[in-house]
Design an enzyme around this catalytic site. Structure first.
Site, PDB file in Angstrom:
ATOM      1  N   GLU A 233      -0.468 -78.870  23.792  1.00  0.00           N
ATOM      2  CA  GLU A 233       0.135 -77.743  24.490  1.00  0.00           C
ATOM      3  C   GLU A 233       1.427 -77.251  23.846  1.00  0.00           C
ATOM      4  OE1 GLU A 233      -0.005 -79.260  28.602  1.00  0.00           O
ATOM      5  OE2 GLU A 233      -1.791 -78.037  28.829  1.00  0.00           O
TER       6      GLU A 233
ATOM      7  N   GLU B 298      -9.467 -83.134  27.808  1.00  0.00           N
ATOM      8  CA  GLU B 298      -9.076 -83.478  29.174  1.00  0.00           C
ATOM      9  C   GLU B 298     -10.110 -82.868  30.117  1.00  0.00           C
ATOM     10  OE1 GLU B 298      -4.977 -82.433  30.095  1.00  0.00           O
ATOM     11  OE2 GLU B 298      -4.354 -83.009  28.071  1.00  0.00           O
TER      12      GLU B 298
HETATM   13  C1  GAL Z   1      -2.812 -80.753  30.809  1.00  0.00           C
HETATM   14  C2  GAL Z   1      -1.819 -81.492  29.966  1.00  0.00           C
HETATM   15  C3  GAL Z   1      -1.550 -82.884  30.474  1.00  0.00           C
HETATM   16  C4  GAL Z   1      -1.335 -82.856  31.945  1.00  0.00           C
HETATM   17  C5  GAL Z   1      -2.518 -82.266  32.618  1.00  0.00           C
HETATM   18  C6  GAL Z   1      -2.343 -82.147  34.101  1.00  0.00           C
HETATM   19  O1  GAL Z   1      -2.620 -79.398  30.694  1.00  0.00           O
HETATM   20  O2  GAL Z   1      -2.229 -81.577  28.642  1.00  0.00           O
HETATM   21  O3  GAL Z   1      -0.432 -83.393  29.815  1.00  0.00           O
HETATM   22  O4  GAL Z   1      -0.210 -82.086  32.237  1.00  0.00           O
HETATM   23  O5  GAL Z   1      -2.728 -80.969  32.167  1.00  0.00           O
HETATM   24  O6  GAL Z   1      -2.140 -83.337  34.723  1.00  0.00           O
END
Ligand code: GAL
Length: 948
Positions: free
Chosen positions: A406, A484
């Site tokens: 990010e 993620e």
């Molecule tokens: C993503 C980010 C993580 C965390 C997650 C939400 O956007 O890469 O670090 O913030 O969202 O828990």
């Protein structure tokens, strides 16, 4: 401009090199140091002198995150910087930790070169040895080494380190986690013998066609490599050697060969794993085969120590991952402690090693002045990449280098990628933020919905607005991963099985990494000694993101949450399908042959075992399906009959003892014989209400007792304490008033049954639910048929639809026949097996750090609630109910902010639900899949009660 506001990454450090421990003398400087906290940069540096008197200072362990030891406080923000965005400037009030250590150099410490190594200092460390300034560094989660041979003295030495919490580098370290300054990793003195090895680069390829391994070790000085097990003896570094019949390294078969790289002056042990990572035909492959990542995002955090995670905790946590079938780790969002990677090599994980880089706080400012696209920051970016790759390059577990997280997109990412490719062409490059995939080799996304993953699987995703035909075609041809997905905040995530199905359906979709492994709660205690965990805002932060920091599959103390149990069931290596007496075993491993296992089967009637046995299956190759036929001599019975087949390992797996479950399947063999209820006895009106068999009702038709047991309710309930993943719905639910419905009695009549009509609706709206409770008594059983008819225009799903009742707190021994043993919800129930289970009420609660709906047992056929004498209540679903028992109401659960806010009442609150809304991943990602939404619709359901 203060000296911490430099764009450059540091001054005085040695060039980065591989992390290793050789036979040269080493001295750990971890231990008790002296510490003083001030709030300004640029204070007097007199403390760096050897003669300085630090006896008035505090003591502090090193490594440590100092706010975890009573100096200042942790602070949590996700995206935003807790200071004005004005790079490279940082606040004048800058917590500054002066650290001092006086140490004795061992008498036999050799003369010559010695290196002082810091494995992690956050965020800016300035170092003096015996009063001589060595330099300064940034790049918190990266090592830095200084040459100290000329400054070190025999006997007593004084090391002084000034650490500033904020520096220009803080703009590059905006990861979603606590801000925790300190010297939080090891500090070591390493003697560097003349003629010793400097850097080592082990390149060990595996040819999956021939089975040959090719080893080429590069060193910065002439040296040799020996691997006795492979017959490699004193082979010159810089030259390849190929050995036939090598066992390749994979996450499932983590075969390591011990070797040693040597010069006359130094021996460096190396652990070699032969493996080759390629992208071929748009698929990410290791040793020639497609791999499927069943991964988690792992931060380094400890509830008492902050960024310091003791090595035994790391080992235990990696073992816990293996035991839950996790096969991949993304080191979100920085390189981990080097020991973690050695463990990943040993235990077997696919690792994405991610650079210590995130500039997310520029996003709310329209990405203006984002360092990623600013030449002033180029050195800082490439320095970080270089230090990660050089440190970690010898780990076979690392299959992808990640540029960070990010940070928008800019040419500095391209420069990082270029550098890494030149230095190590053997690993593809990952970076999610490169949406057009200009600089990367794999297409990575976070929180893409099922629908979008499906489109990507079909190569039918939307074109990126910035991509021309060529770039679009390039991305479309890449393997896809979700770096993620499945946001494990609080209760959830739901929908994991559906993702897994897509990953298995489309070759291109190679799995992903749950966000995230661990809740980062800070362990705390109430004045009366009860433990709880703090999150953002609990330290009085001016800006914070609340409980968004507690979003893991394990609780802060690393005990598994139901989300982990569910994930383990979804990714279980053996998919077991029971069809009559035939049991199919699909081996979903990518490499490992299924062998040394047995199938344990059990036949149960209403959850009571009636027959059992064990069969040893033939070995099943990776990706193949085997079958066994069970020889079941089934006695006759009238209960609901299930066959459960469990595949367990018969040997110690290295990461789990023999007996470890690799997969479970169940099938219903017979429905329960229908229960014939005795003919109904009609209700009779009494002075203050109604009598119906063993039940007594008040004049408004509310059940007050059953066979002498005080009962309140049941009445319709639609509310649940919102879970974090209810975010897409919660505001609408509250706006409508689902947390404050009124029950208006329409009438109570008798027509052979007792019929109670009500209308359930929130104030201020014309939508509502017309509810009819039809009660009848059949011997000692009381039957309730509930009919619900929505009125008005319902535009939101219901949190739940069911009944709530209260019973005395003495009946707190619960036994049920249905899904279990853990909690389950409609879109998270792979781990729930039909069986008979017992638990106390307290054990039925899941202590989410931020209290919310939890503890539902699914598909419950019947449940009993009994006191110590065996008296109480039996509840039967007809056919099943969703079932929850707690010592507080949903409203109290909703109001609580920490687990210790929940105070047991004199009664138990029981929910007997027709259905619940799903969980989804809506705290950060897609909402509940349509098939798991609970809509207000005409519904009839039946429940039976009996006093015991
Ligand atoms: C993503 C980010 C993580 C965390 C997650 C939400 O956007 O890469 O670090 O913030 O969202 O828990």
């Amino acid at each position: 401009m203060s000296y911490v506001e430099e764009f450059q990454p540091g001054v005085g450090a040695l060039p980065p090199r591989a992390a290793y421990r050789s036979d040269a003398p080493a001295l750990s400087l971890n231990g008790t140091w002296r510490f003083r906290l001030t709030d300004r940069v640029g204070g007097d540096t007199g403390f760096t002198a050897a003669e300085y008197d630090d006896s008035g200072w505090a003591e502090l362990p090193v490594p440590s995150s100092w706010p975890m030891h009573g100096h200042g406080k942790p602070a949590y923000t996700n995206v935003v910087y807790p200071f004005p965005v004005d790079p490279p400037h940082v606040p004048t009030e800058n917590p500054t930790g002066d650290h001092r250590l006086v140490f004795e150099l061992p008498a036999d410490w050799p003369a010559g070169s010695t290196v002082l190594r810091f494995d992690g200092v956050e965020s800016y460390g300035r170092v003096w040895l015996n009063g001589t300034e060595l330099g300064w560094s940034t790049g918190s989660r990266l090592p830095v080494e200084y040459e100290v041979g000329g400054v070190l003295r025999p006997g007593r030495n004084t090391l002084a380190v000034r650490v500033h919490q904020w520096s220009a580098a803080s703009y590059l370290e905006d990861q979603d986690m606590w801000w925790l300054p300190g010297i939080f990793r090891d500090v070591t003195l390493l003697h560097r013998p003349a003629g010793g090895v400097g850097d080592v680069f082990v390149r060990a390829d595996f040819d999956h066609v021939t089975g040959a391994g090719t080893l080429r070790v590069e060193t910065d000085v002439p040296a040799t490599v020996s691997v006795p097990e492979l017959g490699i003896t004193d082979h010159p570094t810089g030259e390849s050697v190929t050995v036939d019949g090598v066992v390749g390294w994979t996450a499932e078969t983590p075969r390591l060969y011990d070797g040693v790289v040597a010069t006359a002056a130094e021996r460096v042990p190396v652990r070699i794993g032969f493996r080759t990572v390629t992208i071929a035909d748009g698929v990410l492959k290791v040793n020639g085969r497609r791999i499927l990542l069943r991964g988690v995002n792992r931060h380094e955090f400890h509830p008492d120590l902050g960024r310091v995670v003791p090595s035994e905790v790391v080992r235990a946590e990696l073992l816990l991952m293996k035991r839950h079938h996790v096969n991949a780790i993304r080191t979100s969002h920085y390189p981990p402690h080097p020991e973690m990677l050695a463990l990943a090599d040993e235990l077997g994980f696919w690792v994405i090693d991610e650079c210590d880089l995130e500039t997310h706080g520029f996003e709310p400012n329209g990405w203006r002045r984002n360092p990623s696209d600013d030449p002033q920051w180029t050195d800082a970016y490439t320095d970080r990449m270089r230090r990660m790759v050089e440190r970690d390059k010898n780990h076979p577990s690392i299959i992808l280098w990640s540029l960070g997280n990010e940070s928008g997109i800019g040419f500095n990412h391209g420069l990082m990628a270029d550098w890494a490719r030149k230095r190590d062409g053997s690993r593809p490059i990952h970076y999610e933020g490169d949406h057009a995939c200009r600089y990367v080799d794999v297409y990575s996304r976070m929180y893409a919905s099922h629908e979008e993953v499906d489109a990507i699987g079909r190569h039918a995703e939307e074109r990126h607005p910035d991509a021309d035909d060529e770039l679009d075609a390039r991305r479309r041809g890449m393997p896809f991963i979700q770096c993620e997905y499945g946001h494990a905040m609080g209760n959830g995530p739901g929908g994991l099985a559906e993702y897994q199905e897509l990953f298995e359906r489309y070759e291109r979709c190679q799995g992903g990494f749950i966000w995230e492994w661990l809740d980062h709660g800070v362990r705390s205690h109430t004045p009366d000694g009860r433990e709880y965990f703090r999150y953002g805002g609990d330290f009085g932060e001016e800006l914070h993101d609340g409980n968004f920091i507690v979003d893991g599959l394990v609780f802060p103390d690393r005990t598994p949450s139901p989300g982990l149990t569910e994930f383990a069931a979804v990714i279980a290596p053996v998919r077991v399908t029971v069809d009559g007496a035939r049991v199919q075993l699909r081996n979903t491993y990518d490499f490992a042959v299924l062998t040394d296992v047995e199938v344990r089967w059990e036949l149960t009637d209403d959850g009571v075992p009636v027959a059992a046995g064990t069969v040893v299956p033939q070995a099943v190759p990776a990706g193949a399906t085997g079958e066994v036929t069970l020889d079941v001599a089934a006695p006759s019975g009238t209960g609901e009959r299930w066959l459960t087949a469990t595949v367990v390992s018969t040997v110690d797996l290295g990461w789990a003892p023999a007996g470890h479950v690799l997969g479970v399947g169940q099938a219903r063999w017979a429905e329960a014989a229908p229960v014939a209820l005795p003919a109904p006895t009609p209700p009779t009106a009494e002075a203050d209400g109604y009598a119906l068999g063993p039940a007594r009702f008040d004049a408004e038709g509310v059940l007050r007792s059953l066979g002498g047991l005080a009962v309140t309710g049941p009445r319709l309930d639609v509310w649940r304490a919102p879970i974090d993943n209810d975010k897409p719905y919660e505001a609408a639910w509250r706006a409508l008033g689902l947390h404050r419905v009124h029950h208006r009695l329409v009438d109570v009549t008798t027509d052979g049954d007792l019929v109670v009509r009500t209308r359930v609706a929130p104030a201020a709206t014309d939508v509502g639910l017309a509810v009819t409770y039809r009660w009848s008594a059949h011997g000692d059983t009381v039957r309730l048929v509930v009919s619900v008819t929505p009125e008005g225009e319902w535009t939101v799903p219901l949190p739940r639809l069911g009944l709530r009742l209260a019973v005395p707190s003495t009946v707190d021994n619960v036994t049920w026949f249905g899904g279990g043993p853990g909690e389950a919800y409609p879109d998270s129930r792979r781990a729930a097996l039909v069986g008979r289970y017992s638990a106390g009420v307290d054990a039925l609660q899941t202590p989410y750090v931020f209290p919310q709906e939890n503890g539902n047992r699914t598909a419950v056929r019947w449940a009993t609630l009994l006191d110590a004498d065996g008296h109480g209540l039996r509840i039967d679903g007809a056919p099943t109910v969703e079932f929850t028992v707690r010592r507080w109401t949903s409203e109290e659960l909703d109001a609580a902010r920490h687990t210790t806010d929940l105070v047991p009442e004199e009664v138990l609150h029981v929910n007997v639900d027709h259905a619940q809304h799903g969980l989804g991943s809506g705290s950060c990602g897609p909402a509940v899949l349509p098939q798991y939404e609970l809509h207000a619709a005409p519904t009839t359901f039946e429940v039976r009660f009996r006093a015991l």
